[in-house]
Design a protein around this motif. Structure first.
Motif, PDB file in Angstrom:
ATOM      1  N   ALA A   8     -35.857  31.677 -12.261  1.00 28.57           N
ATOM      2  CA  ALA A   8     -36.161  30.522 -11.406  1.00 28.57           C
ATOM      3  C   ALA A   8     -35.375  29.295 -11.838  1.00 28.57           C
ATOM      4  O   ALA A   8     -34.869  28.537 -10.999  1.00 28.57           O
ATOM      5  N   GLU A   9     -35.239  29.104 -13.141  1.00 33.54           N
ATOM      6  CA  GLU A   9     -34.465  27.963 -13.655  1.00 33.54           C
ATOM      7  C   GLU A   9     -32.989  28.088 -13.286  1.00 33.54           C
ATOM      8  O   GLU A   9     -32.351  27.109 -12.879  1.00 33.54           O
ATOM      9  N   ALA A  10     -32.434  29.285 -13.421  1.00 35.56           N
ATOM     10  CA  ALA A  10     -31.033  29.504 -13.043  1.00 35.56           C
ATOM     11  C   ALA A  10     -30.842  29.281 -11.547  1.00 35.56           C
ATOM     12  O   ALA A  10     -29.838  28.693 -11.121  1.00 35.56           O
ATOM     13  N   LEU A  11     -31.806  29.712 -10.740  1.00 38.83           N
ATOM     14  CA  LEU A  11     -31.727  29.485  -9.300  1.00 38.83           C
ATOM     15  C   LEU A  11     -31.763  27.993  -8.998  1.00 38.83           C
ATOM     16  O   LEU A  11     -30.973  27.500  -8.182  1.00 38.83           O
ATOM     17  N   GLU A  12     -32.656  27.270  -9.640  1.00 39.56           N
ATOM     18  CA  GLU A  12     -32.741  25.825  -9.414  1.00 39.56           C
ATOM     19  C   GLU A  12     -31.416  25.136  -9.752  1.00 39.56           C
ATOM     20  O   GLU A  12     -30.906  24.323  -8.972  1.00 39.56           O
ATOM     21  N   LYS A  13     -30.839  25.470 -10.895  1.00 42.53           N
ATOM     22  CA  LYS A  13     -29.560  24.878 -11.294  1.00 42.53           C
ATOM     23  C   LYS A  13     -28.452  25.252 -10.310  1.00 42.53           C
ATOM     24  O   LYS A  13     -27.591  24.432  -9.981  1.00 42.53           O
ATOM     25  N   THR A  14     -28.483  26.476  -9.836  1.00 44.07           N
ATOM     26  CA  THR A  14     -27.480  26.941  -8.880  1.00 44.07           C
ATOM     27  C   THR A  14     -27.599  26.178  -7.564  1.00 44.07           C
ATOM     28  O   THR A  14     -26.587  25.775  -6.968  1.00 44.07           O
ATOM     29  N   LEU A  15     -28.829  25.960  -7.105  1.00 42.85           N
ATOM     30  CA  LEU A  15     -29.019  25.201  -5.869  1.00 42.85           C
ATOM     31  C   LEU A  15     -28.623  23.733  -6.048  1.00 42.85           C
ATOM     32  O   LEU A  15     -28.113  23.105  -5.115  1.00 42.85           O
TER      33      LEU A  15
END
Length: 157
Positions: free
Chosen positions: A100-107
């Protein structure tokens, strides 16, 4: 009861979920002990909304390029044909919070982008079908609901 299907998402009652969410779909173990964790990253409510194709195409390029900067062992991130989300496959990684953290940073990377990577006829199969602004709008909407990503069915069940 409907016959159990081979594809996990075909067994999911799409009328019961509440997008957006990030859901662990399954874990596959390889012959040598490696595991693949597959996630359903749902951006839009099934059968109620969908991502427009040019924005979806651009956010696909942006996420595919950028998520690897925030997370190791990404096998693939690819769009669902229904245009409501993406599947993320990760090798030997079982930490939901880190995903979820990687997704947030990616977005966040999507929001900061000034161009779509590989948006040309040499590197893309349909280079004319892109929208950076569409990708940013999809990312913005998903990030606005990041506190709900863990809650697949709208209320803890």
């Amino acid at each position: 009861m409907a016959k159990k299907m081979n594809v996990e998402s075909f067994n999911l009652d799409h009328t019961k979920v509440k997008a957006p969410y990030v859901r662990l779909v399954g874990i596959t173990e390889g012959a040598n002990g490696d595991t693949i964790h597959k996630y359903d990253i749902r951006f839009k409510q099934p059968n109620k909304a969908h991502m427009k194709m040019d924005g979806l195409h651009s956010i696909e390029h942006l996420m595919a390029e950028n998520i690897r900067n925030h997370m190791e062992n990404v096998i693939d991130i690819g769009p669902m044909g229904c245009q409501t989300g993406f599947y993320l496959a990760v090798l030997n990684h079982d930490n939901y919070d880190e995903v979820a953290e990687a997704l947030e940073k990616t977005l966040q990377d999507v929001l900061a982008a000034d161009e779509v990577p590989a948006c040309n006829e040499v590197q893309c199969g349909w280079a004319a079908n892109h929208s950076l602004e569409g990708a940013k709008e999809i990312a913005r909407e998903m990030l606005e609901h990041k506190d709900e990503w863990h809650d697949v069915f709208g209320e803890e069940q």
